[in-house]
Design an enzyme around this catalytic site. Structure first.
Site, PDB file in Angstrom:
ATOM      1  N   TRP A 155       0.864  -1.176   0.000  1.00  0.00           N
ATOM      2  CA  TRP A 155       0.000   0.000   0.000  1.00  0.00           C
ATOM      3  C   TRP A 155       0.904   1.231   0.000  1.00  0.00           C
ATOM      4  O   TRP A 155       1.822   1.345   0.821  1.00  0.00           O
ATOM      5  CB  TRP A 155      -0.878  -0.037   1.248  1.00  0.00           C
ATOM      6  N   ASP A 236       0.101  -4.939   9.976  1.00  0.00           N
ATOM      7  CA  ASP A 236      -0.934  -4.001   9.557  1.00  0.00           C
ATOM      8  C   ASP A 236      -2.175  -4.817   9.220  1.00  0.00           C
ATOM      9  O   ASP A 236      -2.161  -5.628   8.292  1.00  0.00           O
ATOM     10  CB  ASP A 236      -0.457  -3.201   8.340  1.00  0.00           C
ATOM     11  N   LYS A 272     -13.013  -1.027   6.625  1.00  0.00           N
ATOM     12  CA  LYS A 272     -13.563  -2.037   5.722  1.00  0.00           C
ATOM     13  C   LYS A 272     -14.537  -2.982   6.424  1.00  0.00           C
ATOM     14  O   LYS A 272     -15.655  -3.190   5.956  1.00  0.00           O
ATOM     15  CB  LYS A 272     -12.424  -2.854   5.092  1.00  0.00           C
TER      16      LYS A 272
END
Length: 428
Positions: A155, A236, A272
């Protein structure tokens, strides 16, 4: 006389500024636009009726609309109607009920580390905020020059955060473009070559952008090498439960490393899996090997937070803690989560089946094998250009697509366009 001279110079300065001759900001260059936001801007400006946005990193319904989970609506109403609740500041390290429940979700109800009281958890501004707090902590308290190893690819904000915190970083091999899967051999070789004490940034599940995750056996191999090399895990976690619909299964890697005795960081995001994108709710968990440093670590994290944003937002924390602490609400959330996850899995199957049905060149098994919101399709920049310019399909130039952008109305259109793009490039 001095007053007159000063006044005269001030008048000159004002005239120069008004005339556009000088500014304190003249040396500021325009920053490059974020690639994902840039795609969205192009998509929004496009008037083509069949346009498709596969760049957005947020869940969409089969009608292509944003989705607020029913349980979120329910809890929102309860909070709004509870006149005993106020809007006062919450503690620097977060809403206590949230802090307690979020650590249990990622580490497990029976976590030995939690039972022994050697976990420090602080609420954050979603996953990005948690990463930034952790990176700031590394910059302040880990040995100068400590290297952060980051997967290639990753990312893009991982790079930005490390740069902002002035942490040196280096990529480790992760994605094999030939197999469109994990380069486990390259991964392990790079870990073995790392300096002792290096920090390794790891995606817990649903790797962004590839959708390629290690198997359980591969995680054990990774942990073994990291143990031998005394590497520090920095997890993460942005997709727990959203990746496969299995909250415990998606947390496997973190729990494995904790069981093996690692000290580590693990960040959490509720964007999310709760659909709370705009509430900015997340957490940073620090797992220690004993309780002796708990209060020191907590106090320093609070100092970092105090200087960043002082106190975290209350509303999202109330929503998450209300759901995680109530069995009935929790089950409703799990049902919603599985529905979202299953729709993405369904879209993977639909895309794969259409690509196979229409005879698109190449092997597309990776569409089914990859996990979570994103898929690394293997499309080249030239093929992506054809998709965008000819078919008004918007995605990143590296071929990454958001599976949430697919629905029953556009999946065949996209698959047929992919066939034409791959066929067209092969004729060049």
């Amino acid at each position: 006389r001095d007053f007159c001279l000063s006044r005269g110079l001030g008048d000159v300065y004002k005239r120069q500024v008004r005339g556009g001759l000088m500014s304190s900001f003249d040396n500021i260059e325009t920053a490059p636009i974020d690639p994902i936001l840039g795609i969205t801007q192009l998509y929004n400006a496009d008037t083509f009726p069949q346009k498709v946005n596969l760049g957005v990193g947020a869940y969409r319904t089969d009608e292509g609309k944003p989705f607020v989970l029913p349980i979120i609506r329910e809890v929102d109403r309860e909070i709004a109607n509870n006149l005993a609740l106020d809007k006062e500041y919450i503690p620097i390290d977060g809403l206590p009920e949230f802090v307690k429940n979020t650590s249990k979700l990622i580490l497990g109800e029976d976590s030995v580390a939690l039972k022994e009281g050697r976990v420090v958890t602080v609420q954050s501004l979603s996953g990005t905020g948690a990463l930034r707090i952790a990176a700031s902590f590394l910059q302040r308290f880990f040995p100068p020059g400590t290297l952060v190893l980051i997967s290639n690819p990753t990312w893009v904000n991982h790079h930005t955060i490390m740069n902002h915190c002035q942490l040196p970083w280096k990529e480790y091999r992760y994605y094999n473009s030939q197999t469109k899967g994990l380069d486990i051999n390259g991964f392990l070789e790079d870990l073995k070559a790392a300096a002792e004490g290096s920090v390794v940034l790891l995606h817990v599940c649903a790797h962004n952008p590839t959708g390629v995750d290690p198997t359980k056996e591969q995680w054990k191999q990774i942990a073994e090498v990291m143990k031998q090399k005394k590497l520090f895990p920095f997890f993460d976690c942005a997709y727990q439960g959203f990746a496969t619909g299995d909250l415990d299964g998606d947390a496997y890697a973190v729990r494995l490393f904790v069981e093996l005795g690692f000290e580590l960081f693990v960040t959490q995001s509720y964007a999310k899996n709760f659909g709370l994108y705009g509430e900015r709710i997340g957490a940073l968990n620090v797992v220690l090997n004993s309780t002796k440093n708990v209060e020191a670590v907590r106090s320093q994290l609070k100092i970092i937070i105090r200087g960043m944003y002082s106190s975290p937002p209350i509303h999202g924390a109330r929503i998450v803690s209300a759901i995680l602490s109530d069995k009935e609400k929790y089950q409703k959330w799990v049902d919603d989560l599985k529905a979202m996850s299953n729709r993405i899995i369904e879209m993977r199957k639909a895309l794969f089946n259409r690509l196979k049905e229409n005879g698109t060149p190449g092997n597309w098994n990776h569409i089914l094998e990859q996990i979570g919101m994103f898929s690394y399709t293997g499309l080249t920049p030239a093929q992506v250009s054809i998709l965008t310019n000819k078919f008004h399909i918007y995605l990143l130039s590296n071929g990454r697509v958001s599976m949430a952008g697919f629905n029953h109305s556009n999946v065949n259109y996209v698959a047929d366009a992919i066939k034409e793009a791959t066929t067209a490039e092969s004729k060049l």
